[in-house]
Design an enzyme around this catalytic site. Structure first.
Site, PDB file in Angstrom:
ATOM      1  N   GLY A 156      54.543  35.166  24.163  1.00 43.40           N
ATOM      2  CA  GLY A 156      54.024  34.656  25.419  1.00 43.40           C
ATOM      3  C   GLY A 156      52.563  35.038  25.628  1.00 43.40           C
ATOM      4  N   CYS A 165      56.144  46.734  31.315  1.00 41.78           N
ATOM      5  CA  CYS A 165      56.710  45.960  30.224  1.00 41.78           C
ATOM      6  C   CYS A 165      56.167  46.455  28.894  1.00 41.78           C
ATOM      7  CB  CYS A 165      56.361  44.513  30.495  1.00 41.78           C
ATOM      8  SG  CYS A 165      56.607  43.357  29.220  1.00 41.78           S
TER       9      CYS A 165
HETATM   10  N1  PLP Z   1      54.541  36.339  30.709  1.00 42.23           N
HETATM   11  C1  PLP Z   1      55.506  36.953  31.397  1.00 42.23           C
HETATM   12  C2  PLP Z   1      55.851  36.456  32.753  1.00 42.23           C
HETATM   13  C3  PLP Z   1      56.182  38.039  30.843  1.00 42.23           C
HETATM   14  O1  PLP Z   1      57.142  38.650  31.542  1.00 42.23           O
HETATM   15  C4  PLP Z   1      55.822  38.475  29.545  1.00 42.23           C
HETATM   16  C5  PLP Z   1      56.474  39.668  28.941  1.00 42.23           C
HETATM   17  O2  PLP Z   1      56.896  40.565  29.613  1.00 42.23           O
HETATM   18  C6  PLP Z   1      54.806  37.791  28.867  1.00 42.23           C
HETATM   19  C7  PLP Z   1      54.191  36.730  29.477  1.00 42.23           C
HETATM   20  C8  PLP Z   1      54.378  38.206  27.492  1.00 42.23           C
HETATM   21  O3  PLP Z   1      55.237  37.662  26.537  1.00 42.23           O
HETATM   22  P1  PLP Z   1      55.312  38.342  25.062  1.00 42.23           P
HETATM   23  O4  PLP Z   1      55.921  39.687  25.255  1.00 42.23           O
HETATM   24  O5  PLP Z   1      56.173  37.398  24.280  1.00 42.23           O
HETATM   25  O6  PLP Z   1      53.927  38.399  24.542  1.00 42.23           O
END
Ligand code: PLP
Length: 377
Positions: free
Chosen positions: A79, A315
């Site tokens: 993401g 996160c």
């Molecule tokens: N966008 C949102 C809303 C998320 O919750 C996250 C991850 O926590 C991301 C983007 C990032 O995604 P990735 O971990 O696949 O890079």
């Protein structure tokens, strides 16, 4: 030593699906098979052609899910990269909601932030005002927030953006597969999704582009992904992503567990607040604010009791920092620091919820010097 079966989390009640989901066993099996095969999707020999056919089948699976043609899907490393590709691959002033994920906010630190209301929903009137002064802009609004689960008015934001000749990007990482939506239904021009929030592996995601729209690649030096993203494709990840998409989750069951979690928390501590509780939310996220009880203390006590939850947005950092989402909703830093996120998913059970409630109740009782009372979880 035999590892525990995938998703069992024998040691912990795993209630941190919004951070990452346990990989589903079927996904692990599909990935192991893909990993055991040699073959670069760009090679013309048999193994290369097999890799290509697996890659394109997975692309079709992602595309079908959001009702676009397969060639509108660009696989990325997750993401974060998809958000960067969307926001750095287009030209124009950026307007981003104040509650976006850090991978949006920090991709375009100069962006103008659009406020949210006290329930954590985008302020559409503010967006309309900002669009008048910044045209044509690139607007970024997430479909559901990763800390509160609050669903955002993306279709309305897209209509406003388009009325001002602007584009709308939607980070749908948290909402993907939990809410039914298509790219056209949202009215979005670009959409971000990620595998590790849906039972797939980390390190793979996609940016979906509407017909006729292109982005300037961030990575060059290979013709992969229709020249939009150079680099040998992460085929095991891509295969795992598409396998995860084919596996259903009973979100009504998860919603009932979520409601039980909230009911247990309220019964134990009537002053606790479910942040965003009055708004439409994802079925799996509880953002629980307990005035006077810091997230750090809660996280440590719960971890010791074998319950895995997060503070607001930790996160990636692993440390409890101030939440920009709660700040944007008007919470003071003191209150925001007292917030944990309990998030459920495909592997969650009533026993997990009970374990959380028991551990949380014990913590509250210890702090107030009372004995823990049984919890109706
Ligand atoms: N966008 C949102 C809303 C998320 O919750 C996250 C991850 O926590 C991301 C983007 C990032 O995604 P990735 O971990 O696949 O890079």
């Amino acid at each position: 030593m035999t590892p525990p079966p995938a998703g069992s989390h024998a040691a912990h009640a795993y209630l941190d699906h919004a951070a990452t989901t346990p990989v589903r066993p079927e996904v692990l099996a599909a990935m192991a098979e893909a990993m055991a095969e040699a073959g670069n999707a760009s090679s013309v020999h048999g193994p290369g052609r097999l890799a290509r056919s697996r890659l394109e089948a997975a692309r079709r699976a992602v595309a079908e899910r959001v009702a676009v043609a397969a060639d509108r899907v660009v696989f990325t490393s997750g993401g974060t990269e998809a958000n960067h590709l969307a926001l750095l691959g287009l030209i124009g002033p950026r307007l981003v909601s104040a509650i976006e994920h850090a991978s949006v906010l920090e991709a375009v630190p100069e962006a103008t932030r659009v406020p949210v209301d006290a329930a954590g929903r985008l302020d559409l009137a503010a967006l309309a005002g900002l669009l008048r002064g910044h045209r044509p802009a690139v607007v970024s609004v997430m479909l559901a927030n990763n800390e509160t689960g609050v669903i955002q008015p993306v279709a309305e934001a897209a209509r406003l953006a388009h009325a001002h000749g602007s584009l709308l990007h939607c980070d749908a990482v948290q909402a993907f597969t939990k809410l039914p939506f298509t790219l056209a239904g949202l009215g979005a021009d670009l959409l971000t999704v990620s595998a590790h929030k849906i039972g797939g592996p980390p390190g793979i995601g996609a940016l979906v582009l509407r017909d006729g729209l292109e982005v300037v690649p961030l990575q060059r030096g290979g013709g992969q992904e229709l020249r939009r993203r150079a680099g040998t494709e992460n085929l095991p990840g891509i295969v795992g992503f598409s396998r995860a998409l084919g596996l259903a989750t009973d979100w009504e069951r998860v919603r009932r567990l979520r409601d039980r979690t909230e009911a247990a928390a309220r019964a134990l501590h009537p002053a606790a607040i479910v942040v965003g509780g009055g708004a439409d939310r994802l079925p799996n996220v509880v953002c629980l604010l307990t005035p006077g009880l810091s997230a750090e203390v809660q996280l440590m006590a719960l971890d010791l009791a074998g319950v895995a939850v997060s503070s607001g947005a930790a996160c990636s950092s692993g440390k409890v920092g101030p939440s920009h989402v709660l700040a944007a909703m008007g919470f003071t830093p003191e209150l925001a620091r007292c917030t944990i996120r309990v998030s459920l998913g495909w592997s969650s059970t009533a026993a997990d919820v009970k374990r959380f409630a028991d551990a949380w109740g014990t913590l509250l009782a210890r702090r107030s010097g009372r004995a823990a009372s049984p919890v109706p979880a």
